[in-house]
Design an enzyme around this catalytic site. Structure first.
Site, PDB file in Angstrom:
ATOM      1  N   TYR A  66       0.818  -1.218   0.000  1.00 26.31           N
ATOM      2  CA  TYR A  66       0.000   0.000   0.000  1.00 26.31           C
ATOM      3  C   TYR A  66       0.852   1.268   0.000  1.00 26.31           C
ATOM      4  O   TYR A  66       0.360   2.362  -0.248  1.00 26.31           O
ATOM      5  CB  TYR A  66      -0.949   0.025   1.200  1.00 26.31           C
ATOM      6  CG  TYR A  66      -2.010  -1.058   1.171  1.00 26.31           C
ATOM      7  CD1 TYR A  66      -2.354  -1.706  -0.005  1.00 26.31           C
ATOM      8  CD2 TYR A  66      -2.672  -1.422   2.328  1.00 26.31           C
ATOM      9  CE1 TYR A  66      -3.316  -2.692  -0.029  1.00 26.31           C
ATOM     10  CE2 TYR A  66      -3.642  -2.415   2.318  1.00 26.31           C
ATOM     11  CZ  TYR A  66      -3.952  -3.052   1.131  1.00 26.31           C
ATOM     12  OH  TYR A  66      -4.907  -4.027   1.105  1.00 26.31           O
ATOM     13  N   ASP A 110     -10.448  -9.126   8.048  1.00 25.79           N
ATOM     14  CA  ASP A 110     -11.882  -8.954   7.769  1.00 25.79           C
ATOM     15  C   ASP A 110     -12.591 -10.300   7.712  1.00 25.79           C
ATOM     16  O   ASP A 110     -13.728 -10.440   8.180  1.00 25.79           O
ATOM     17  CB  ASP A 110     -12.090  -8.202   6.448  1.00 25.79           C
ATOM     18  CG  ASP A 110     -12.158  -6.694   6.674  1.00 25.79           C
ATOM     19  OD1 ASP A 110     -11.820  -6.246   7.791  1.00 25.79           O
ATOM     20  OD2 ASP A 110     -12.547  -5.967   5.741  1.00 25.79           O
TER      21      ASP A 110
END
Ligand code: NAD
Length: 370
Positions: free
Chosen positions: A143, A255
């Site tokens: 990222y 998640d």
């Protein structure tokens, strides 16, 4: 006497202030009944800060965050600010906090409360008693790696580029957090990467293995490829104690693990940074959920994710494990007594409001502390 526990509260937007109000009641209770003695400050972040101070987080609030022992945040964002340019959006407040506090380790527990076993999409026997912790590297990896971008090729097509990059110190510091956590829990750490196809994964595995031998030989270490870990999390999640992984895989795996427990309204998190010379570790605690604009201002939100984030703060920033447990037990008690906000209620089941959930928690704390 000045408090030695400086806590900055940033309620944020949407349901943030509503759920934080209930946590404030528990903080008052802790001060009164357990003499915890916080020095509290409150500030604006996100849309609330844009409206009140013209920026997603002011320098003054940033200064308070940098000197606090811990920051407790609600959530930021909402439709009112959706059309602002990227650099002025509410999320920039949160990103600035994470960046300037150098919060490199994101802790995401996946804990299944007995009373909510049915809320999971997995079979009850697979999730009953589940208690795992995912540690995700938060400031490095693909990222942030350079080069990145989208470039035009001579034939008129385009190429998108992101770079996965990790250094020895980046791997070591997040792995240390994970090893230390494992030592306080089940003493097992599973390190997750894709060493079969990525050089950064090879380095990750080698550095974690070296650190294990040098500093944590007593912890049981295993390694797993990220794709297998995704399968194992939904096949047999209870095999894990602590998982440590990079930013990208951690984003996805945390998640997936979160959903094993059923509801967004129950999920806390912590983001930890480096420890300074005085032993103070930069730390931000926040629920995993967002600002829930669909129910904001209606006294319907579940305050338990934020309350459990506060319990994580007691444990990890202030070493108050007993007080953290008291809150977690109070949560167990109210759930066992059938108290449910809308997000965790079964169809047809009676629900309580945000403030009624706060009332129930305080009553459970009173009973436990009697
Ligand atoms: P969300 O988490 O806000 O809501 C998703 C769904 O879960 C909604 O139906 C909501 O009502 C429900 N929900 C969430 N938390 C709940 C709670 N505590 N109690 C009961 N129900 C709850 O995610 P979203 O709808 O994708 O995003 C809404 C806004 O929040 C957006 O502006 C987004 O950018 C922002 N957001 C902020 C954060 C953060 O601050 N860390 C994280 C995610 C989303």
């Amino acid at each position: 006497m000045p408090s030695n526990k400086k806590l900055l509260i940033l309620p944020g937007d949407g349901i943030g202030p509503e759920v934080m109000a209930q946590v404030r009641r528990v903080i008052d209770w802790m001060d009164r009944r357990r003499s915890v003695g916080f020095g509290l400050e409150e500030g604006l972040v996100g849309g609330a800060a844009i409206d009140g101070e013209g920026v997603p987080i002011s320098d003054a609030t940033m200064d308070k965050a940098m000197t606090a022992d811990a920051v407790l945040l609600g959530a930021v964002g909402g439709p009112k600010w959706d059309n602002l340019p990227f650099a002025q959006k509410p999320e920039r407040g949160l990103l600035r906090l994470r960046k300037e506090m150098v919060l490199f380790a994101n802790l995401r527990p996946a804990l299944c409360f007995d009373a909510l076993v049915d809320a999971s999409t997995l079979k009850p026997e697979l999730v009953a008693g589940l208690d795992i912790m995912i540690v995700r590297e938060l400031t490095g990896g693909i990222y942030f790696g350079e080069p990145r971008g989208i470039e035009m090729l001579p034939d008129g097509t385009r190429r998108g580029i992101n770079t996965q990059v990790y250094t020895t110190p980046e791997i070591q510091r997040v792995a240390r957090v994970a090893f230390d956590l494992a030592k306080k829990r089940g003493n097992r750490l599973c390190s997750v990467e894709k060493a079969n196809v990525m050089e950064s994964g090879v380095l990750w595995r080698e550095e974690v293995t070296k650190l294990h031998a040098a500093e944590y030989p007593e912890v049981e270490l295993s390694h797993m490829y990220a794709d297998n870990c995704a399968m194992q999390l939904v096949r047999n999640p209870k095999q894990f104690d602590v998982i440590v992984t990079d930013n990208l895989f951690g984003d996805i795996l945390s998640d997936a693990a979160a959903m094993l427990t059923g509801s967004l309204g129950m999920l806390p998190s912590a983001s930890l940074g480096a420890t300074d010379a005085s032993g103070r570790r930069a730390a931000l605690y926040e629920p995993v959920h967002g600002t829930a604009p669909d129910i904001a201002g209606q006294n319907k939100a579940n305050p338990l994710a934020t309350l459990l984030s506060f319990a994580m703060m007691l444990r990890y920033s202030f070493d108050l494990a007993e007080d953290a447990e008291l809150i977690e037990q109070a949560v167990q008690d109210v759930l066992a007594a059938g108290k449910r906000t809308g997000d965790i209620a079964k169809p047809g089941q009676a629900t309580v409001s945000t403030s009624q959930m706060g009332d129930a928690i305080l009553a459970a704390l009173d009973k436990r502390a009697a």
